[in-house]
Design an enzyme around this catalytic site. Structure first.
Site, PDB file in Angstrom:
ATOM      1  N   GLN A  48      16.280  20.239  -8.266  1.00 17.68           N
ATOM      2  CA  GLN A  48      14.885  19.501  -8.426  1.00 17.68           C
ATOM      3  C   GLN A  48      14.060  18.474  -7.352  1.00 17.68           C
ATOM      4  OE1 GLN A  48      13.430  20.780 -11.510  1.00 17.68           O
ATOM      5  NE2 GLN A  48      15.194  21.860 -11.048  1.00 17.68           N
ATOM      6  N   GLU A 100      12.496  15.816 -18.259  1.00 23.71           N
ATOM      7  CA  GLU A 100      12.161  17.421 -18.597  1.00 23.71           C
ATOM      8  C   GLU A 100      13.233  18.111 -18.775  1.00 23.71           C
ATOM      9  OE1 GLU A 100       9.577  20.425 -15.648  1.00 23.71           O
ATOM     10  OE2 GLU A 100      10.342  18.763 -14.637  1.00 23.71           O
ATOM     11  N   HIS A 101      14.373  18.102 -17.826  1.00 23.72           N
ATOM     12  CA  HIS A 101      15.496  18.888 -17.837  1.00 23.72           C
ATOM     13  C   HIS A 101      16.771  17.696 -17.974  1.00 23.72           C
ATOM     14  CE1 HIS A 101      12.872  21.143 -15.047  1.00 23.72           C
ATOM     15  NE2 HIS A 101      13.253  21.754 -15.615  1.00 23.72           N
ATOM     16  N   HIS A 151      11.654  20.102  -4.954  1.00 20.39           N
ATOM     17  CA  HIS A 151      10.309  20.385  -5.385  1.00 20.39           C
ATOM     18  C   HIS A 151       9.312  19.525  -4.986  1.00 20.39           C
ATOM     19  CE1 HIS A 151      10.415  23.647  -8.368  1.00 20.39           C
ATOM     20  NE2 HIS A 151      11.512  22.941  -9.161  1.00 20.39           N
ATOM     21  N   HIS A 185     -20.548  14.649 -51.595  1.00 15.81           N
ATOM     22  CA  HIS A 185     -19.233  15.215 -52.069  1.00 15.81           C
ATOM     23  C   HIS A 185     -19.007  15.223 -53.472  1.00 15.81           C
ATOM     24  CE1 HIS A 185     -18.668  14.996 -47.563  1.00 15.81           C
ATOM     25  NE2 HIS A 185     -17.700  15.316 -47.671  1.00 15.81           N
ATOM     26  N   ASP A 191      15.176  28.124 -15.360  1.00 15.79           N
ATOM     27  CA  ASP A 191      14.229  28.365 -14.578  1.00 15.79           C
ATOM     28  C   ASP A 191      13.890  29.824 -14.604  1.00 15.79           C
ATOM     29  OD1 ASP A 191      13.102  25.722 -13.881  1.00 15.79           O
ATOM     30  OD2 ASP A 191      13.831  25.839 -11.954  1.00 15.79           O
TER      31      ASP A 191
END
Length: 423
Positions: free
Chosen positions: A251, A319-320, A254, A412, A353
């Site tokens: 990661q 996230e992971h 990235h 109404h 992934d």
């Protein structure tokens, strides 16, 4: 990687995107141009930003056939198998419409309808991401979306990468366009002479794509505003430090703003992982990116127990999340906030992934506290169904009109009273 005490823990203090006012203005100008000039603006921006003067925006069948033929057959088989796995996983997410009746004749229910059209953005330019194609397209197809449009920036040859076109063909995409950036988002949101207007836009991209998605939200729907990637590993003394280091680096490579965490009960493991990260970094092609990520957003936290470790993970809301402990399943119930949870030392993050079948479009920057991975529900909408009977209106009409008058909405109330008087 530095080792910290839990008291030093900071939740991710990164906004989903870090943008400047000049970037936002540039995006607004691009969106305005696309809305007003249509295809003409798309051709102009593709030549300006991608350096490609195109004759046509849409990918031809010939280009698709040539792309599939150019790819190694074994790679085509791998993409096809990954697509089957992803489809199988997402088929389990489908929901059906439902209805029930009451004794007074009332019928209530929920009707589930797929969206008419979806645009899938796939990053490109210097790299190819066929996995992003599969993750965006397949859940939409499983949901029953009839028109799925793919957009991606062209390379210097004026074409989309062979792997992207192959994945799109395998996933069943019928229309693909060679456009990227904010201009592609504008085309999908507003429609042009060539590009159809879509009801929802999904897929990751750079800061300009993220800002454009934010600006067009409301004109159409979007999946999320994705931030830099994150991974957290919860481990005890039984974990393999080489595996953990490799997964953290998967990661870190990235983006310089990727966040990587190890939360462990073992000081010995923490030291070994820190050493392994340094050793493996030296052999990494994208080491400069990974080094910056680890320096700014990497940390190891020592905890007294795995239960305390789970609490730390929930504060990070990664996230992971990888759980590498003697009995990882026993900790699953303690995890409240994580986009994807990988159990055991062989469940490396890249498994999710590319191949396992779960979706890799996940909530980032702590948004796993309140949001989910991209899924079939993201491509459907739900309509309430109400059929009130004469008996039900007689029994409950006065209550309904009283409630309306409580809120000061006389019209109404009268809409109900008229029906009571008529009977």
């Amino acid at each position: 990687m530095r080792i910290h005490e839990v008291s030093e823990l900071k939740t991710l203090e990164r906004s989903v995107e870090q943008n400047t006012e000049s970037q936002r203005k540039a995006v607004l100008d691009i969106l305005k141009d696309v809305k007003e000039k249509g295809d003409k603006a798309l051709f102009q921006y593709t030549e300006k930003f991608d350096g490609v003067p195109l004759d046509t925006l849409e990918v031809t069948n010939k280009e698709i056939d040539e792309a599939v033929a150019s790819l190694d057959p074994s790679m085509v088989d791998i993409i096809s198998e990954a697509a089957r796995n992803i489809r199988e996983y997402h088929e389990k997410q489908k929901h059906e419409s439902w209805f029930f009746t009451r004794e007074d004749g009332t019928l209530l229910g929920q009707k589930i309808t797929p969206l008419d059209s979806v645009g899938v953005y796939v990053p490109g330019g210097t790299a190819a991401y066929p996995s992003s194609v599969l993750m965006g397209v397949i859940p939409a197809a499983v949901a029953g979306v009839k028109e799925i449009v793919l957009v991606s920036p062209p390379g210097k040859d004026g074409k989309l990468p062979a792997a992207v076109l192959t994945a799109a063909s395998i996933a069943g995409v019928k229309r693909m366009f060679k456009i990227g950036g904010a201009q592609a988002i504008g085309a999908l949101a507003y429609g042009t002479e060539t590009v159809p207007k879509t009801d929802k836009i999904v897929g990751p991209g750079n800061i300009y794509v993220a800002l454009a998605k934010r600006e067009v939200f409301g004109v159409c729907d979007i999946d999320m505003i994705a931030g830099p990637s994150e991974i957290a590993v919860l481990a005890d003394e039984t974990a393999n430090p080489r595996f953990i280091a490799a997964d953290l680096l998967s990661q870190a490579e990235h983006d310089p703003r990727s966040a990587v965490f190890l939360v462990t009960t073992s000081a010995e493991l923490a030291d070994k992982v820190a050493a392994e990260v340094e050793a493996q970094l030296s052999r990494l092609p994208r080491k400069d990116i990974a080094i910056q990520a680890i320096k700014d957003y990497g940390a190891i936290y020592l905890v007294k127990s795995l239960s305390e470790g789970a609490d730390v993970i929930n504060k990070i809301a990664p996230e992971h999340l990888e759980i590498m402990t003697k009995d990882p399943i026993s900790l699953l119930g303690k995890i409240k906030h994580a986009g994807a949870i990988f159990l055991g030392e062989y469940s490396s993050e890249p498994v999710g992934d590319y191949f396992a079948g779960s979706n890799h479009v996940l909530p980032t920057s702590g948004t796993a506290r309140f949001s989910s991975p991209l899924n079939v529900d993201d491509f459907t909408k739900k309509s309430s169904v109400i059929r009130y009977s004469e008996q039900a209106i007689k029994e409950n009409g006065r209550k309904i009109s009283a409630f309306a008058r409580l809120e000061g909405l006389e019209a109404h109330a009268r809409a109900i009273d008229l029906r009571l008087e008529d009977k």
